[in-house]
Design an enzyme around this catalytic site. Structure first.
Site, PDB file in Angstrom:
ATOM      1  N   GLY A  44       0.780  -1.270  -0.128  1.00 31.13           N
ATOM      2  CA  GLY A  44      -0.184   0.017  -0.090  1.00 31.13           C
ATOM      3  C   GLY A  44       0.727   1.275   0.151  1.00 31.13           C
ATOM      4  CG  HIS A  97      10.051  -1.195  -1.290  1.00 25.85           C
ATOM      5  ND1 HIS A  97       8.614  -1.179  -0.854  1.00 25.85           N
ATOM      6  CD2 HIS A  97       9.736  -1.088  -2.680  1.00 25.85           C
ATOM      7  CE1 HIS A  97       7.717  -0.744  -1.860  1.00 25.85           C
ATOM      8  NE2 HIS A  97       8.259  -1.045  -2.738  1.00 25.85           N
ATOM      9  NE  ARG A 119      -2.808  -5.770   0.584  1.00 27.26           N
ATOM     10  CZ  ARG A 119      -2.846  -5.771  -0.950  1.00 27.26           C
ATOM     11  NH1 ARG A 119      -1.831  -5.583  -1.717  1.00 27.26           N
ATOM     12  NH2 ARG A 119      -4.266  -5.990  -1.123  1.00 27.26           N
ATOM     13  CE1 TYR A 182      -3.813  -2.001   0.407  1.00 28.71           C
ATOM     14  CE2 TYR A 182      -5.142  -3.473   1.184  1.00 28.71           C
ATOM     15  CZ  TYR A 182      -4.830  -2.638   0.096  1.00 28.71           C
ATOM     16  OH  TYR A 182      -5.698  -2.894  -0.896  1.00 28.71           O
ATOM     17  CB  SER A 216      -5.733   8.818  -0.739  1.00 28.56           C
ATOM     18  OG  SER A 216      -6.701   8.947   0.438  1.00 28.56           O
ATOM     19  NE  ARG A 248      -3.358  -7.776  -7.943  1.00 28.59           N
ATOM     20  CZ  ARG A 248      -4.373  -8.850  -7.369  1.00 28.59           C
ATOM     21  NH1 ARG A 248      -5.150  -9.327  -8.114  1.00 28.59           N
ATOM     22  NH2 ARG A 248      -4.600  -8.734  -6.058  1.00 28.59           N
TER      23      ARG A 248
END
Ligand code: A3P
Length: 288
Positions: A44, A97, A119, A182, A216, A248
């Site tokens: 996310g 990341h 998440r 998330y 958002s 997606r």
């Protein structure tokens, strides 16, 4: 190994993150008002980035001044990026990341604010699987079964999900760290926007918070991405500059459409063993 991936510190990285850059991460010059946006891929990141961007813009619009810069991820590119980052105005919102250990040291010593979004790993694995399939910057994968094995072994970009979470475990209560999930954001996005604005010390009215939440939302962001031109220098995730690859499904629980009963059992066993003592993992929800 694919030409698209190389290994650094035992962790697979996209070749969009050069070895030279990964070697010199500690030469990054942090500023006290830098805000770091941290995630394991597909958790996310873009969503959080959009919230933060809108949050600062709303505040600064009200003050009638200022800018906010959403930079490319720290680990993206080659060492020339440090010069680019140096020239950007504050505050800088910096996505990454990287796991905690690999973060440039000044971000830690200057106690920069860090927001870590987590998440559930089953949906993360599914999302990463589709990313591998759709993203030309990642090696091709064929079957879900093969990918799940790779994910469980941590042989995917950015390495093991468990290692990533564990690296953050002992910093979850640091004053400069905010942990978000998330699934909680899906359940109550307004509450999360509020929580983020409090953490950053940004004062907003409830109308402004609602407006940020709306801007958002998954549908709004997906629509916006269709309209935007792809800009190679504009990237929130080091693995792509093409935002159209990001939106997606945006749901909780898609893993149920991919995992067989046997795969689910294996996953629970492996993760149970490793994440047994993790408070961060205990708070994760797997269904909406
Ligand atoms: P799915 O592949 O399950 O749809 P990242 O930004 O870290 O790459 O994460 C991408 C995942 O977040 C994708 O998950 C994407 O659809 C989802 N996502 C992106 N924006 C979102 C939003 N505004 N709300 C909910 N999910 C979102």
């Amino acid at each position: 190994q694919s030409a698209l991936v190389h290994t650094f510190n035992g962790i697979p990285f996209s070749t969009r993150s050069s070895k030279e850059l990964l070697h010199t991460l500690d030469s990054f010059e942090a500023r006290e008002d830098d805000v770091l946006l941290v995630s394991y891929p597909k958790s996310g990141t873009h969503w959080l980035a959009e919230i933060l961007k809108n949050l600062y813009r709303t505040q600064q619009g009200a003050n009638g001044c200022g800018t906010v810069t959403l930079t490319s991820p720290i680990e993206f590119g080659d060492p020339s990026k440090y010069e680019d980052l140096r020239n950007l105005p504050s505050p800088r919102l910096i996505p990454t990341h990287l796991n905690y250990k690999m973060l440039p040291v000044q971000l830690k010593t200057k106690k920069c604010k860090m927001i870590y979004i987590i998440r559930n790993p089953k949906d993360t694995a599914v999302s990463l699987y589709h990313y591998y399939k759709d993203n030309p910057n990642l090696p091709t994968v064929d079957k879900w079964t093969t990918f799940l094995e790779m994910f469980l072994r941590g042989e995917v970009v950015c390495g093991s999900w468990c290692d990533h979470i564990v690296s953050w475990e002992e910093h979850k209560n640091d004053d400069n760290v905010l942990i978000l999930y998330y699934e909680t954001m899906k359940k109550d996005p307004t509450e999360c926007v509020e929580q983020i604005s409090t953490f950053l010390g940004v004062n907003l009215t409830s109308e402004q918070i609602d407006d940020i939440t709306r801007k958002s939302s998954f549908n709004e962001m997906k629509e916006q991405a269709q309209k935007e031109k792809v800009d190679a220098n504009n990237t929130v995730c080091a693995l792509t500059s093409n935002k159209r690859l990001i939106f997606r499904k945006g749901t909780v629980g898609d893993w149920k459409n991919h995992f067989s009963t046997r795969q689910n059992k294996l996953f629970d066993e492996r993760f149970g063993e490793r994440m047994n003592s993790s408070e961060l993992a205990k708070s994760i929800e797997y269904e909406s």
